[in-house]
Scaffold this active site. Structure first.
Site, mmCIF file in Angstrom:
data_model
loop_
_atom_site.group_PDB
_atom_site.id
_atom_site.type_symbol
_atom_site.label_atom_id
_atom_site.label_comp_id
_atom_site.label_asym_id
_atom_site.label_seq_id
_atom_site.Cartn_x
_atom_site.Cartn_y
_atom_site.Cartn_z
ATOM 1 N N SER A 55 43.274 34.255 36.148
ATOM 2 C CA SER A 55 42.610 34.129 37.497
ATOM 3 C C SER A 55 41.193 33.374 37.180
ATOM 4 C CB SER A 55 42.246 35.542 37.721
ATOM 5 O OG SER A 55 41.153 35.650 38.764
ATOM 6 N N TYR A 91 39.996 44.357 35.660
ATOM 7 C CA TYR A 91 40.534 42.983 36.119
ATOM 8 C C TYR A 91 40.061 41.852 35.408
ATOM 9 C CZ TYR A 91 42.938 39.910 39.367
ATOM 10 O OH TYR A 91 43.609 38.530 39.963
#
Ligand code: NAD
Length: 259
Positions: free
Chosen positions: A141, A154
């Site tokens: 990401s 995350y």
């Protein structure tokens, strides 16, 4: 066709980015394995691909379970003779300020993103080494390189995938196996749809403000990245013809993060 008869396992492929990658890989001649927690949804995606003439099978796989990962990879090898491409894509999002982040949620996040990447890699590598070729793609990401509030688990997990990819690139180099990371910006999948009201509540702003001033604020054009954008990058990594492109991470985010 760039992936003719290549056996491609895509985790989390019943939905969102993974589903689009599976569709694009099948379009390029790949035999795609839709691996997902949700077997019914995985089967539906496999049926959709088969209806268009593509090769697809569905397997039930919780990427955090060594037993399920190994059983599913063995099922694929028994059916199709090996594994050429692994896309470790399954993922979830849980947001909290760090001081309130439940430890159980932290462990769940690291298990899905990091244990999942490790276990699927470990299960596929022997089959790739046996063939002397393979491509492993981790779904990172922008949060593999950048931080945002509320996303301690995350961001930590996505940064970790870059380290894993570099190790696999070094270990696999002389055995023909490449490893790379895709780093998308925000893509409007169920994972993101769920975050919009959650972040609006936690940050005390409207949902429109979350989209405009949190998610897309730093992009060059205020646009979401699409599942197709990410699938095209996955195709590049999966089909690249040599070891020259390995140990890399590529950001696809409308310029949100530039390196
Ligand atoms: P999604 O929710 O649409 O799809 C995720 C899929 O993963 C679902 O089908 C779900 O059933 C599956 N899954 C969840 N836990 C699993 C488990 N334990 N084992 C096997 N499958 C499991 O989400 P998405 O947006 O398509 O996300 C896919 C990946 O892309 C994730 O790793 C996510 O972190 C990453 N990503 C997403 C965005 C975004 O903006 N959507 C941006 C950057 C990176």
């Amino acid at each position: 066709m760039k992936l003719k008869d290549k056996v491609c396992i895509v985790t989390g492929a019943a939905s969102g980015i993974g589903k689009e990658i599976a569709i694009v890989f099948a379009r390029e001649g790949g035999k795609v394995v839709i691996a997902d927690l949700n077997k019914d949804a995985a089967q539906a995606t496999a049926d959709e691909i088969k209806a268009t003439g593509g090769g697809a099978m569905a397997v039930a796989m919780d990427v955090t379970s060594e037993e399920q990962v190994n059983a599913a990879v063995a099922e694929v090898v028994a059916a199709w003779g090996g594994v050429d491409v692994l896309v470790s894509n399954a993922g979830i999002q849980i947001v909290h300020p760090t001081e309130e982040y439940p430890f159980a949620d932290w462990k769940k996040m690291l298990a899905i993103h990091l244990d999942g990447a490790f276990l699927t890699t470990k299960a596929c590598l022997p089959h790739m080494y046996a063939k002397g070729s393979g491509s492993i793609i981790y779904m990172g990401s922008v949060h593999s390189k950048e931080a945002s509030v509320l996303k301690s688990a995350y961001v930590t997990a996505k940064h970790g995938l870059i380290g894993l990819a570099k190790v696999i690139a070094k270990e696999g180099g002389r055995k023909g196996v490449r490893a790379n990371v895709i780093c998308p910006g925000f893509v409007r999948t169920p994972l993101v749809e769920k975050q919009i009201p959650e972040q609006a509540k936690t940050l005390g702003i409207s949902e429109a403000d979350v989209v405009k001033n949190v998610m897309l604020k730093e992009t060059v054009d205020g646009e979401f990245t699409t599942t197709d954008d990410v699938a095209e990058v996955a195709l590049l990594f999966a089909s690249f013809p040599s070891n020259a492109l390995t140990g890399q991470s590529l950001v696809v985010s409308h310029g949100w993060f530039m390196q």
